[in-house]
Design a protein around this motif. Sequence first.
Motif, PDB file in Angstrom:
ATOM      1  N   GLY A  50       6.290   3.726  -2.942  1.00  0.00           N
ATOM      2  CA  GLY A  50       5.719   2.921  -1.876  1.00  0.00           C
ATOM      3  C   GLY A  50       6.071   1.454  -2.053  1.00  0.00           C
ATOM      4  O   GLY A  50       7.022   1.111  -2.761  1.00  0.00           O
ATOM      5  N   ILE A  51       5.280   0.571  -1.428  1.00  0.00           N
ATOM      6  CA  ILE A  51       5.626  -0.849  -1.438  1.00  0.00           C
ATOM      7  C   ILE A  51       4.367  -1.687  -1.247  1.00  0.00           C
ATOM      8  O   ILE A  51       3.393  -1.244  -0.631  1.00  0.00           O
ATOM      9  CB  ILE A  51       6.649  -1.153  -0.326  1.00  0.00           C
ATOM     10  N   GLN A  52       4.404  -2.893  -1.810  1.00  0.00           N
ATOM     11  CA  GLN A  52       3.352  -3.880  -1.568  1.00  0.00           C
ATOM     12  C   GLN A  52       3.977  -5.040  -0.827  1.00  0.00           C
ATOM     13  O   GLN A  52       4.664  -5.863  -1.421  1.00  0.00           O
ATOM     14  CB  GLN A  52       2.721  -4.349  -2.876  1.00  0.00           C
ATOM     15  N   PRO A  53       3.793  -5.159   0.488  1.00  0.00           N
ATOM     16  CA  PRO A  53       4.469  -6.186   1.272  1.00  0.00           C
ATOM     17  C   PRO A  53       4.202  -7.595   0.748  1.00  0.00           C
ATOM     18  O   PRO A  53       3.079  -7.945   0.407  1.00  0.00           O
ATOM     19  CB  PRO A  53       3.862  -6.008   2.675  1.00  0.00           C
ATOM     20  N   ARG A 101       1.276   6.435  -1.394  1.00  0.00           N
ATOM     21  CA  ARG A 101       0.726   7.768  -1.115  1.00  0.00           C
ATOM     22  C   ARG A 101      -0.789   7.780  -1.318  1.00  0.00           C
ATOM     23  O   ARG A 101      -1.524   8.449  -0.578  1.00  0.00           O
ATOM     24  CB  ARG A 101       1.394   8.794  -2.034  1.00  0.00           C
ATOM     25  N   GLU A 102      -1.258   7.031  -2.309  1.00  0.00           N
ATOM     26  CA  GLU A 102      -2.681   6.997  -2.606  1.00  0.00           C
ATOM     27  C   GLU A 102      -3.467   6.336  -1.473  1.00  0.00           C
ATOM     28  O   GLU A 102      -4.582   6.766  -1.148  1.00  0.00           O
ATOM     29  CB  GLU A 102      -2.929   6.244  -3.922  1.00  0.00           C
ATOM     30  N   SER A 103      -2.910   5.292  -0.864  1.00  0.00           N
ATOM     31  CA  SER A 103      -3.639   4.562   0.172  1.00  0.00           C
ATOM     32  C   SER A 103      -3.487   5.173   1.560  1.00  0.00           C
ATOM     33  O   SER A 103      -4.362   4.998   2.412  1.00  0.00           O
ATOM     34  CB  SER A 103      -3.172   3.105   0.213  1.00  0.00           C
ATOM     35  N   LEU A 104      -2.402   5.913   1.796  1.00  0.00           N
ATOM     36  CA  LEU A 104      -2.126   6.444   3.132  1.00  0.00           C
ATOM     37  C   LEU A 104      -2.255   7.960   3.230  1.00  0.00           C
ATOM     38  O   LEU A 104      -2.349   8.506   4.322  1.00  0.00           O
ATOM     39  CB  LEU A 104      -0.726   6.021   3.585  1.00  0.00           C
ATOM     40  N   GLY A 105      -2.214   8.642   2.094  1.00  0.00           N
ATOM     41  CA  GLY A 105      -2.381  10.091   2.109  1.00  0.00           C
ATOM     42  C   GLY A 105      -1.125  10.882   2.383  1.00  0.00           C
ATOM     43  O   GLY A 105      -1.181  12.114   2.503  1.00  0.00           O
ATOM     44  N   VAL A 106       0.027  10.213   2.498  1.00  0.00           N
ATOM     45  CA  VAL A 106       1.310  10.901   2.690  1.00  0.00           C
ATOM     46  C   VAL A 106       2.348  10.264   1.776  1.00  0.00           C
ATOM     47  O   VAL A 106       2.205   9.099   1.385  1.00  0.00           O
ATOM     48  CB  VAL A 106       1.797  10.818   4.162  1.00  0.00           C
TER      49      VAL A 106
END
Length: 317
Positions: free
Chosen positions: A204-207, A220-225
């Motif tokens: 994932g990414i941290q903008p 994935r942890e924050s969005l569920g996918v």
Amino acid sequence: MGNFQMRTDLALEARESITEADSELRGVRVEEYYHEEEDIRVTKVMIDTKNAAKAMGKPMGIYVTMEAPAMVEPDEDYHREISARLAEEILELLPGADNEQSVLVVGLGNREVTADALGPQVVDNLFITRHIVKEYGTAAYNCRKMNQISALEPGVMAKTGMETAEIVKGVVEQTSPDVLIVIDALAARSTKRLNRTIQITNTGIQPGSGVGNHRNALTRESLGVPVIAIGIPTVVDAATIVGDALEKLLEEEEGLENVRYREKQLRFAELNNMYMTGKDIDAVIKRVSYTVSEGINIAIGETFLENCPQNTEYDPA
């Protein structure tokens, strides 16, 4: 001043900085490949332990870095080769790549700031299919099965008043994609990698993290996918440029061989809030954004090509 660190979004550079400090790091595996014909070097950094993740400042996962020195050149054939390699790397990280799935592509960044416009411009060139498949089915493309591809350009909080993560999470909840592909401009520590490097990761990414503007993470942890993040470094901070220039000068001086790169950079920590990019960044962003979009089109369009026998000449790019 002693705690100053050069900002970078590239896991490869984070690993290199640890190597420079002569530190041993367990829990990190590295694989390197060089494709001589295309002049593309691929480095895979795999962070397997929490201690290694903490030391590198990166989440556990796989980070693939593609270095293509001529990526800034206007050579369409070469950019097609880069796109093909990028598609291969995306497919390796994409869960369920062999199955039909719904893919949401998110283009992060500010379209009005050229160096930050990579994500929005990638979205402009994507092959979008979700609305057609939802309405008419795969028969609309004369296919047996097909990926549903949708796209989102959430903008920046200064214009929307909302966190990017809030917007993306809302869309994910409403559309239920199987996987996210997130595109963003990155920051590099080395000027040699500016606009010449592509990083693909499954973490994932941290903008905004590369320029110290921390926003909520898209993971994935924050969005569920599952979230695949793709980025190209388009800026470096001013301290990096000064450090690189000073290093080159010191290499020509006798008796200064032991002056370390990071020690020299510490003297210019006050420049850490200034970010620089190339004078031709508008042309470069237009070129590399198309390269990335073509790579995504090739990767998630594989099912389309394989299952559309009457459309074998179709080019999703």
